[in-house]
Design a protein around this motif. Structure first.
Motif, PDB file in Angstrom:
ATOM      1  N   ILE A 149      19.579 -34.050 -61.798  1.00 49.36           N
ATOM      2  CA  ILE A 149      19.817 -35.491 -61.813  1.00 49.36           C
ATOM      3  C   ILE A 149      19.794 -35.978 -60.370  1.00 49.36           C
ATOM      4  CG2 ILE A 149      21.427 -37.345 -62.381  1.00 49.36           C
ATOM      5  CD1 ILE A 149      22.523 -35.592 -64.609  1.00 49.36           C
ATOM      6  N   VAL A 150      18.914 -36.910 -60.082  1.00 47.64           N
ATOM      7  CA  VAL A 150      18.811 -37.489 -58.743  1.00 47.64           C
ATOM      8  C   VAL A 150      18.866 -39.003 -58.882  1.00 47.64           C
ATOM      9  CG1 VAL A 150      17.427 -37.695 -56.647  1.00 47.64           C
ATOM     10  CG2 VAL A 150      17.419 -35.551 -57.931  1.00 47.64           C
ATOM     11  N   ASP A 151      19.812 -39.611 -58.180  1.00 48.19           N
ATOM     12  CA  ASP A 151      19.945 -41.077 -58.207  1.00 48.19           C
ATOM     13  C   ASP A 151      20.073 -41.583 -59.643  1.00 48.19           C
ATOM     14  OD1 ASP A 151      20.287 -43.322 -56.636  1.00 48.19           O
ATOM     15  OD2 ASP A 151      18.154 -43.833 -56.583  1.00 48.19           O
ATOM     16  N   TRP A 152      20.846 -40.851 -60.449  1.00 50.89           N
ATOM     17  CA  TRP A 152      21.158 -41.183 -61.837  1.00 50.89           C
ATOM     18  C   TRP A 152      20.004 -40.960 -62.811  1.00 50.89           C
ATOM     19  CZ3 TRP A 152      26.105 -42.695 -63.470  1.00 50.89           C
ATOM     20  CH2 TRP A 152      27.021 -42.957 -62.449  1.00 50.89           C
ATOM     21  N   VAL A 153      18.900 -40.368 -62.372  1.00 52.71           N
ATOM     22  CA  VAL A 153      17.765 -40.115 -63.274  1.00 52.71           C
ATOM     23  C   VAL A 153      17.670 -38.618 -63.552  1.00 52.71           C
ATOM     24  CG1 VAL A 153      15.280 -40.307 -63.618  1.00 52.71           C
ATOM     25  CG2 VAL A 153      16.505 -42.103 -62.385  1.00 52.71           C
ATOM     26  N   PRO A 154      17.663 -38.201 -64.834  1.00 51.80           N
ATOM     27  CA  PRO A 154      17.525 -36.775 -65.164  1.00 51.80           C
ATOM     28  C   PRO A 154      16.057 -36.353 -65.249  1.00 51.80           C
ATOM     29  CG  PRO A 154      17.951 -38.033 -67.160  1.00 51.80           C
ATOM     30  CD  PRO A 154      17.914 -39.034 -66.027  1.00 51.80           C
ATOM     31  N   TYR A 155      15.781 -35.177 -64.711  1.00 54.28           N
ATOM     32  CA  TYR A 155      14.422 -34.634 -64.734  1.00 54.28           C
ATOM     33  C   TYR A 155      14.468 -33.184 -65.212  1.00 54.28           C
ATOM     34  CZ  TYR A 155      13.536 -38.414 -61.329  1.00 54.28           C
ATOM     35  OH  TYR A 155      13.455 -39.623 -60.674  1.00 54.28           O
ATOM     36  N   ARG A 156      13.433 -32.774 -65.926  1.00 56.64           N
ATOM     37  CA  ARG A 156      13.248 -31.358 -66.216  1.00 56.64           C
ATOM     38  C   ARG A 156      12.632 -30.692 -64.985  1.00 56.64           C
ATOM     39  NH1 ARG A 156      13.746 -30.283 -71.778  1.00 56.64           N
ATOM     40  NH2 ARG A 156      13.923 -32.223 -73.003  1.00 56.64           N
ATOM     41  N   LEU A 157      12.664 -29.366 -64.980  1.00 55.59           N
ATOM     42  CA  LEU A 157      12.197 -28.614 -63.816  1.00 55.59           C
ATOM     43  C   LEU A 157      10.683 -28.436 -63.885  1.00 55.59           C
ATOM     44  CD1 LEU A 157      15.072 -25.975 -63.613  1.00 55.59           C
ATOM     45  CD2 LEU A 157      14.992 -28.330 -62.739  1.00 55.59           C
ATOM     46  N   ILE A 158       9.981 -29.539 -63.636  1.00 50.70           N
ATOM     47  CA  ILE A 158       8.524 -29.604 -63.712  1.00 50.70           C
ATOM     48  C   ILE A 158       7.991 -30.065 -62.361  1.00 50.70           C
ATOM     49  CG2 ILE A 158       6.589 -30.781 -64.836  1.00 50.70           C
ATOM     50  CD1 ILE A 158       8.383 -31.099 -67.311  1.00 50.70           C
ATOM     51  N   LYS A 159       6.935 -29.433 -61.912  1.00 47.96           N
ATOM     52  CA  LYS A 159       6.406 -29.699 -60.571  1.00 47.96           C
ATOM     53  C   LYS A 159       6.070 -31.169 -60.353  1.00 47.96           C
ATOM     54  CE  LYS A 159       3.809 -26.467 -58.783  1.00 47.96           C
ATOM     55  NZ  LYS A 159       4.387 -25.939 -57.522  1.00 47.96           N
ATOM     56  N   SER A 160       5.474 -31.819 -61.348  1.00 47.93           N
ATOM     57  CA  SER A 160       5.074 -33.213 -61.174  1.00 47.93           C
ATOM     58  C   SER A 160       6.273 -34.129 -60.954  1.00 47.93           C
ATOM     59  CB  SER A 160       4.276 -33.691 -62.387  1.00 47.93           C
ATOM     60  OG  SER A 160       5.066 -33.628 -63.570  1.00 47.93           O
ATOM     61  N   ASN A 161       7.450 -33.746 -61.449  1.00 50.05           N
ATOM     62  CA  ASN A 161       8.635 -34.571 -61.255  1.00 50.05           C
ATOM     63  C   ASN A 161       9.045 -34.676 -59.793  1.00 50.05           C
ATOM     64  OD1 ASN A 161       9.063 -35.377 -63.904  1.00 50.05           O
ATOM     65  ND2 ASN A 161      10.412 -33.656 -64.387  1.00 50.05           N
ATOM     66  N   ALA A 162       8.674 -33.677 -58.990  1.00 50.97           N
ATOM     67  CA  ALA A 162       9.050 -33.703 -57.566  1.00 50.97           C
ATOM     68  C   ALA A 162       8.514 -34.951 -56.883  1.00 50.97           C
ATOM     69  CB  ALA A 162       8.531 -32.444 -56.870  1.00 50.97           C
ATOM     70  N   GLY A 191      19.657 -37.398 -51.151  1.00 51.22           N
ATOM     71  CA  GLY A 191      20.326 -38.619 -50.732  1.00 51.22           C
ATOM     72  C   GLY A 191      19.445 -39.833 -50.951  1.00 51.22           C
ATOM     73  N   ASN A 192      20.005 -40.893 -51.546  1.00 48.72           N
ATOM     74  CA  ASN A 192      19.307 -42.168 -51.744  1.00 48.72           C
ATOM     75  C   ASN A 192      20.243 -43.299 -51.364  1.00 48.72           C
ATOM     76  OD1 ASN A 192      16.592 -41.804 -53.484  1.00 48.72           O
ATOM     77  ND2 ASN A 192      18.082 -40.266 -54.126  1.00 48.72           N
ATOM     78  N   TYR A 193      19.722 -44.330 -50.709  1.00 45.48           N
ATOM     79  CA  TYR A 193      20.579 -45.412 -50.243  1.00 45.48           C
ATOM     80  C   TYR A 193      20.063 -46.766 -50.730  1.00 45.48           C
ATOM     81  CZ  TYR A 193      16.936 -46.580 -46.883  1.00 45.48           C
ATOM     82  OH  TYR A 193      15.737 -46.953 -46.321  1.00 45.48           O
ATOM     83  N   PHE A 194      20.993 -47.739 -50.830  1.00 45.74           N
ATOM     84  CA  PHE A 194      20.629 -49.100 -51.214  1.00 45.74           C
ATOM     85  C   PHE A 194      21.741 -50.040 -50.779  1.00 45.74           C
ATOM     86  CE2 PHE A 194      22.284 -46.584 -54.701  1.00 45.74           C
ATOM     87  CZ  PHE A 194      23.382 -47.297 -55.149  1.00 45.74           C
ATOM     88  N   ASN A 195      21.360 -51.268 -50.504  1.00 47.01           N
ATOM     89  CA  ASN A 195      22.316 -52.300 -50.095  1.00 47.01           C
ATOM     90  C   ASN A 195      22.875 -53.011 -51.323  1.00 47.01           C
ATOM     91  OD1 ASN A 195      22.362 -52.577 -47.040  1.00 47.01           O
ATOM     92  ND2 ASN A 195      20.157 -52.511 -47.436  1.00 47.01           N
ATOM     93  N   THR A 196      24.185 -53.290 -51.313  1.00 49.89           N
ATOM     94  CA  THR A 196      24.854 -53.953 -52.418  1.00 49.89           C
ATOM     95  C   THR A 196      25.815 -55.004 -51.866  1.00 49.89           C
ATOM     96  OG1 THR A 196      26.839 -52.551 -52.534  1.00 49.89           O
ATOM     97  CG2 THR A 196      24.844 -51.717 -53.600  1.00 49.89           C
ATOM     98  N   THR A 197      26.441 -55.753 -52.760  1.00 48.93           N
ATOM     99  CA  THR A 197      27.431 -56.727 -52.311  1.00 48.93           C
ATOM    100  C   THR A 197      28.667 -56.040 -51.741  1.00 48.93           C
ATOM    101  OG1 THR A 197      28.387 -56.859 -54.536  1.00 48.93           O
ATOM    102  CG2 THR A 197      26.659 -58.449 -53.982  1.00 48.93           C
TER     103      THR A 197
END
Length: 315
Positions: free
Chosen positions: A188-201, A226-232
């Motif tokens: 799970i990266v930045d709240w998105v789940p991925y299977r262990l598949i090369k194309s997902n990289a 690590g992923n970043y974003f601006n918020t209130t």
């Protein structure tokens, strides 16, 4: 609902203001809503579809999905509905529109582990729980973070190094490595789940993503994102930790935070650190304290990844 004029439209970048007006960003995720800052980046991605439900001419609800796993899985990435239109089932209207005439094997999502609607769907069998992670939130000011990192200086990590998308693909598909890092066969990266598949990289590694690896060939292997974003509420950085959590993690945090302060920061900095449930959070808190980050609680302390099939979900 039958008396309302409802139309589903494909969202474009030109719809930014109308989408953001559906629910004020300060009312979502305790002020840490990523969508206003991510919106244009997400719509530039080839695996993203975004729709709005327009009710009587007004943007009432928004739904954005990722297609991952070589086209097998559609992931709910973002969604919101104006309170005036709650209870109309608009999210499911757009979800059905997304999967119409498609042959997705799975529908997946991540959510805060405290969200009752998700827990109810797991209990009823509508969704299957795939993976749970803990997270803790830490806060400081941008000025304090820069001051501490500048005091530490340009430390050269002994083992930690940046990982590009090609190397990440090799890590995901190297069974000897991935079975230790990702025992549930998901990342799970930045709240998105991925299977262990090369194309997902190449989907994981966005323009906002930093990947750091250490000791990937031995028993103390560790991989962080690590992923970043601006918020209130301030500048938010999600950091996911996989593998052996020890002193080497300090090197990873240093590199992620260095990347963070290379961007413009005004106000607060919030770091959310995600890790496997059996990890001792006190150790991570002590490492964060070294960088002047104090623990806080903003929108929960855990996430849950769920999965289902279109047939079961819409039964």
């Amino acid at each position: 609902m039958s008396n309302r004029n409802i139309k589903v439209v494909r969202v474009t970048k030109d719809d930014y203001d109308q989408v953001c007006a559906i629910t004020p960003p300060g009312q979502i995720y305790s002020g840490t809503d990523y969508l206003p800052d991510y919106f244009h980046m997400l719509l530039d991605m080839s695996n993203v579809e975004a729709y709005a439900a327009v009710v009587d001419g007004k943007f009432a609800s928004f739904f954005l999905s990722f297609v991952v796993d070589n086209g097998r899985t559609v992931v709910t990435r973002a969604g919101r509905t104006n309170k005036e239109y709650a209870g109309m089932g608009l999210q499911d209207v757009m979800r059905r529109n997304t999967i119409k005439d498609r042959k997705y094997d799975k529908m997946a999502a991540t959510s805060g582990a405290h969200v009752k609607a998700i827990l109810d769907q797991i209990k009823s069998g509508k969704r299957e729980k795939i993976l749970m992670m803990e997270f803790r939130s830490y806060i400081t000011s941008g000025d304090q973070l820069k001051s501490i990192l500048n005091t530490i200086g340009n430390t050269t990590p002994s083992s930690a190094k940046p990982i590009d998308a090609i190397e990440l693909g090799d890590i995901l598909t190297n069974q000897q490595v991935s079975c230790h890092l990702f025992p549930e066969s998901r990342v799970i990266v930045d709240w998105v789940p991925y299977r262990l598949i090369k194309s997902n990289a190449f989907l994981i590694k966005t323009i906002r993503t930093t990947v750091i690896g250490s000791n990937l060939e031995n028993g103390t292997r560790i991989l962080t994102f690590g992923n970043y974003f601006n918020t209130t509420a301030g500048l938010v950085c999600n950091i996911e930790v996989y593998g052996c959590i020890g002193e080497t993690l300090a090197e990873h945090l240093y590199l992620h935070l260095r990347e963070l302060i290379s961007h413009e920061i005004s106000g607060k900095v919030i770091i959310r650190c995600f890790y496997r449930q059996e990890t001792k959070s006190n150790f991570i808190t002590k490492l964060m304290n070294r960088f002047g980050l104090d623990i806080t609680e903003i929108w929960g302390t855990g996430l849950v990844c769920t999965e289902t099939t279109p047939e079961i979900y819409f039964r």
